[in-house]
Design a protein around this motif. Structure first.
Motif, PDB file in Angstrom:
ATOM      1  N   TYR A  28      -0.524 -61.529  94.121  1.00 40.83           N
ATOM      2  CA  TYR A  28      -1.225 -60.353  94.848  1.00 40.83           C
ATOM      3  C   TYR A  28      -1.100 -58.520  93.711  1.00 40.83           C
ATOM      4  N   ASN A  29      -0.211 -58.697  92.991  1.00 45.49           N
ATOM      5  CA  ASN A  29      -0.435 -57.840  92.117  1.00 45.49           C
ATOM      6  C   ASN A  29      -0.573 -57.475  90.667  1.00 45.49           C
ATOM      7  N   PRO A  30      -1.972 -57.967  90.585  1.00 48.93           N
ATOM      8  CA  PRO A  30      -2.533 -58.164  89.198  1.00 48.93           C
ATOM      9  C   PRO A  30      -3.222 -56.625  88.393  1.00 48.93           C
ATOM     10  N   ASP A  31      -3.066 -55.779  89.232  1.00 45.36           N
ATOM     11  CA  ASP A  31      -4.316 -54.649  88.905  1.00 45.36           C
ATOM     12  C   ASP A  31      -2.412 -53.141  87.874  1.00 45.36           C
ATOM     13  N   SER A  32      -3.208 -52.579  87.386  1.00 46.18           N
ATOM     14  CA  SER A  32      -2.549 -52.095  86.460  1.00 46.18           C
ATOM     15  C   SER A  32      -1.822 -50.478  87.701  1.00 46.18           C
ATOM     16  N   ASP A  33      -2.234 -50.627  88.661  1.00 46.50           N
ATOM     17  CA  ASP A  33      -1.770 -49.814  89.510  1.00 46.50           C
ATOM     18  C   ASP A  33       0.076 -49.812  89.394  1.00 46.50           C
ATOM     19  N   PRO A  34       1.088 -48.546  89.375  1.00 48.60           N
ATOM     20  CA  PRO A  34       2.021 -48.575  88.960  1.00 48.60           C
ATOM     21  C   PRO A  34       3.130 -49.588  90.226  1.00 48.60           C
TER      22      PRO A  34
END
Ligand SMILES: CC(=O)c1nc(NC(=O)[C@H]2CNCCN2)sc1-c1cc(O)cc(O)c1
Length: 130
Positions: free
Chosen positions: A85-91
């Motif tokens: 659910y949290n694959p991105d570079s978002d902090p």
């Protein structure tokens, strides 16, 4: 028979102790309760089998796990779901991923240090006999 019930009771105590220790660890706060579908409506679209530490505890109480292996499959869902659910570079994604990997490593370290293989073998035999 009675000996089998004694083994399964000891398994529940072992798994409950691990799960409660994880629930008390502040790093794993995000994993203690089911993700709130009202707050995060797209969660259930992405994650097919949600899992959290409180649901693990309920499953243990309901004697859902006859071996440590079956417990590990559900416990692993918690951090696997968080990575998915949290694959991105978002902090925030990175933050949750670090917690997910910490959960993965902590579960494995506890099992390696505290599970007696002979005990798990006895549980496997009970599972096969049922
Ligand atoms: C557990 C989990 O996987 C989780 N992931 C999150 N990701 C995000 O918020 C990312 C997703 N990408 C876009 C930027 N935001 S918030 C969150 C969560 C945290 C809690 O304290 C309780 C709870 O129920 C869920």
């Amino acid at each position: 028979e009675q000996q089998e019930e004694d083994v399964l009771r000891e398994l529940r105590l072992f798994l409950r102790n691990i799960t409660e220790r994880l629930s008390l660890d502040r790093r794993f706060k995000a994993f203690t309760k089911p993700v709130d579908i009202e707050e995060v409506p797209d969660y259930i679209l992405v994650i097919k089998k949600p899992m959290d530490l409180s649901t693990l505890l309920t499953n243990i109480d309901e004697s859902k796990y006859v071996t440590v292996g079956k417990f590990m499959s559900d416990a692993d869902l918690i951090w696997r779901n968080a990575l998915e659910y949290n694959p991105d570079s978002d902090p925030m994604d990175r933050h949750i991923r670090h917690r997910a990997y910490a959960l993965k490593d902590t579960i494995r370290a506890i099992i390696r240090d505290e599970l007696d293989e002979e005990f798990e073998r006895v549980c496997e035999e009970i599972r096969e006999s049922r």
